[in-house]
Design a protein around this motif. Structure first.
Motif, PDB file in Angstrom:
ATOM      1  N   LYS A  65       3.701   7.334   1.984  1.00 55.53           N
ATOM      2  CA  LYS A  65       3.518   6.766   0.647  1.00 55.53           C
ATOM      3  C   LYS A  65       3.787   7.779  -0.454  1.00 55.53           C
ATOM      4  O   LYS A  65       4.468   7.473  -1.432  1.00 55.53           O
ATOM      5  CB  LYS A  65       2.084   6.251   0.468  1.00 55.53           C
ATOM      6  CG  LYS A  65       1.689   5.107   1.346  1.00 55.53           C
ATOM      7  CD  LYS A  65       0.261   4.680   1.106  1.00 55.53           C
ATOM      8  CE  LYS A  65      -0.781   5.704   1.454  1.00 55.53           C
ATOM      9  NZ  LYS A  65      -0.949   5.976   2.878  1.00 55.53           N
ATOM     10  N   MET A  72       2.738   1.287  -0.422  1.00 57.32           N
ATOM     11  CA  MET A  72       1.503   1.092   0.332  1.00 57.32           C
ATOM     12  C   MET A  72       1.694   1.257   1.835  1.00 57.32           C
ATOM     13  O   MET A  72       2.809   1.225   2.330  1.00 57.32           O
ATOM     14  CB  MET A  72       0.939  -0.302   0.047  1.00 57.32           C
ATOM     15  CG  MET A  72       1.893  -1.423   0.455  1.00 57.32           C
ATOM     16  SD  MET A  72       1.156  -3.074   0.455  1.00 57.32           S
ATOM     17  CE  MET A  72       0.271  -3.065   2.021  1.00 57.32           C
ATOM     18  N   SER A 126       1.266   5.355  -5.412  1.00 58.87           N
ATOM     19  CA  SER A 126       1.070   5.400  -3.963  1.00 58.87           C
ATOM     20  C   SER A 126      -0.398   5.080  -3.700  1.00 58.87           C
ATOM     21  O   SER A 126      -1.293   5.673  -4.298  1.00 58.87           O
ATOM     22  CB  SER A 126       1.437   6.772  -3.388  1.00 58.87           C
ATOM     23  OG  SER A 126       0.579   7.778  -3.887  1.00 58.87           O
ATOM     24  N   CYS A 127      -0.620   4.103  -2.842  1.00 58.37           N
ATOM     25  CA  CYS A 127      -1.986   3.629  -2.568  1.00 58.37           C
ATOM     26  C   CYS A 127      -1.957   2.860  -1.262  1.00 58.37           C
ATOM     27  O   CYS A 127      -1.064   2.037  -1.048  1.00 58.37           O
ATOM     28  CB  CYS A 127      -2.445   2.723  -3.708  1.00 58.37           C
ATOM     29  SG  CYS A 127      -4.011   1.870  -3.440  1.00 58.37           S
ATOM     30  N   SER A 128      -2.945   3.079  -0.408  1.00 55.36           N
ATOM     31  CA  SER A 128      -2.954   2.382   0.880  1.00 55.36           C
ATOM     32  C   SER A 128      -2.928   0.866   0.705  1.00 55.36           C
ATOM     33  O   SER A 128      -2.224   0.182   1.437  1.00 55.36           O
ATOM     34  CB  SER A 128      -4.156   2.810   1.714  1.00 55.36           C
ATOM     35  OG  SER A 128      -5.362   2.639   0.984  1.00 55.36           O
ATOM     36  N   ALA A 129      -3.695   0.322  -0.248  1.00 58.24           N
ATOM     37  CA  ALA A 129      -3.676  -1.123  -0.546  1.00 58.24           C
ATOM     38  C   ALA A 129      -3.693  -1.958   0.735  1.00 58.24           C
ATOM     39  O   ALA A 129      -2.906  -2.898   0.884  1.00 58.24           O
ATOM     40  CB  ALA A 129      -2.476  -1.462  -1.429  1.00 58.24           C
ATOM     41  N   PHE A 153       5.200  -4.683  -4.294  1.00 54.09           N
ATOM     42  CA  PHE A 153       4.640  -3.861  -3.232  1.00 54.09           C
ATOM     43  C   PHE A 153       5.738  -3.437  -2.261  1.00 54.09           C
ATOM     44  O   PHE A 153       6.601  -4.245  -1.900  1.00 54.09           O
ATOM     45  CB  PHE A 153       3.546  -4.626  -2.481  1.00 54.09           C
ATOM     46  CG  PHE A 153       2.346  -4.914  -3.327  1.00 54.09           C
ATOM     47  CD1 PHE A 153       1.340  -3.976  -3.464  1.00 54.09           C
ATOM     48  CD2 PHE A 153       2.236  -6.117  -4.011  1.00 54.09           C
ATOM     49  CE1 PHE A 153       0.242  -4.234  -4.266  1.00 54.09           C
ATOM     50  CE2 PHE A 153       1.136  -6.382  -4.808  1.00 54.09           C
ATOM     51  CZ  PHE A 153       0.136  -5.438  -4.939  1.00 54.09           C
ATOM     52  N   ARG A 172      -5.287  -5.439  -3.065  1.00 59.81           N
ATOM     53  CA  ARG A 172      -4.088  -5.640  -3.885  1.00 59.81           C
ATOM     54  C   ARG A 172      -4.399  -6.561  -5.062  1.00 59.81           C
ATOM     55  O   ARG A 172      -3.825  -6.416  -6.148  1.00 59.81           O
ATOM     56  CB  ARG A 172      -2.940  -6.150  -3.014  1.00 59.81           C
ATOM     57  CG  ARG A 172      -2.560  -5.109  -1.931  1.00 59.81           C
ATOM     58  CD  ARG A 172      -1.342  -5.464  -1.142  1.00 59.81           C
ATOM     59  NE  ARG A 172      -1.423  -6.631  -0.305  1.00 59.81           N
ATOM     60  CZ  ARG A 172      -1.802  -6.641   0.983  1.00 59.81           C
ATOM     61  NH1 ARG A 172      -2.161  -5.512   1.595  1.00 59.81           N
ATOM     62  NH2 ARG A 172      -1.810  -7.768   1.674  1.00 59.81           N
ATOM     63  N   HIS A 178       5.638  -1.988   1.375  1.00 60.92           N
ATOM     64  CA  HIS A 178       4.808  -1.658   2.534  1.00 60.92           C
ATOM     65  C   HIS A 178       5.644  -0.830   3.511  1.00 60.92           C
ATOM     66  O   HIS A 178       6.612  -1.325   4.081  1.00 60.92           O
ATOM     67  CB  HIS A 178       4.307  -2.943   3.193  1.00 60.92           C
ATOM     68  CG  HIS A 178       3.569  -2.709   4.461  1.00 60.92           C
ATOM     69  ND1 HIS A 178       3.243  -3.724   5.310  1.00 60.92           N
ATOM     70  CD2 HIS A 178       3.076  -1.581   5.039  1.00 60.92           C
ATOM     71  CE1 HIS A 178       2.596  -3.232   6.369  1.00 60.92           C
ATOM     72  NE2 HIS A 178       2.495  -1.939   6.214  1.00 60.92           N
TER      73      HIS A 178
END
Length: 169
Positions: free
Chosen positions: A14, A7, A79-82, A100, A88, A102
């Protein structure tokens, strides 16, 4: 099964780190951006930040993809901005054991990376809105924070050799 969510804001790497991690661990890789509905992509390409309502359906689709993989007994890397804790939470509703990762960096580094991606739907003008929305991992979220100044191979090695247990802060 373990599921990893790589994230961070746009430009943090990502997709690259997620794909490399999946390959290193022999897991399926899910590129979260591919699940954005066309309306979201058009909005971002026009320089308009997504709001919570725009993101909700996308996040629910990603949670369903995580659930599909975990229910089948497969580990997975997403892969995800979250960006927000609430986002989340939606991913955690998948029922997977999530860790996670980051990917964090300075605004200058992120901007330089975004500027070097011609043709990407996410314009540099949206970086500041993502940085404003970004909420750090909380004590109830298993994960780690890694500096994007490290080489991709180093980042993947750090993830692979971590236990990702507990608060990263």
């Amino acid at each position: 099964m373990r599921a990893w969510v790589v994230m961070g804001v746009s430009g943090c790497g990502k997709s690259e780190i997620g794909a490399r991690l999946a390959q290193a661990l022999g897991l399926e890789f899910i590129e979260g951006d591919r699940f954005h509905p066309p309306a979201n992509v058009r909005k971002m390409a026009a320089g308009i930040a997504l709001d919570d309502a725009d993101r909700e359906g996308w996040l629910r689709r990603l949670a369903a993809e995580l659930a599909r993989a975990c229910e089948a007994g497969h580990g997975v890397v997403l892969s995800c901005s979250a960006l927000k804790h609430a986002y989340r939470d939606i991913l955690r509703s998948s029922g997977c054991a999530l860790s996670f990762v980051h990917l964090s960096g300075t605004r200058a580094t992120l901007a330089a990376r975004m500027a070097a991606r011609p043709g990407h739907f996410m314009p540099l003008s949206l970086l500041d809105s993502q940085l404003r929305d970004l909420e750090p991992l909380q004590p109830d979220e298993e994960g780690m924070v890694l500096d994007i100044e490290e080489a991709p191979a180093v980042l993947v090695d750090l993830i692979c050799h971590s236990r990702a247990g507990g608060n990263p802060n």
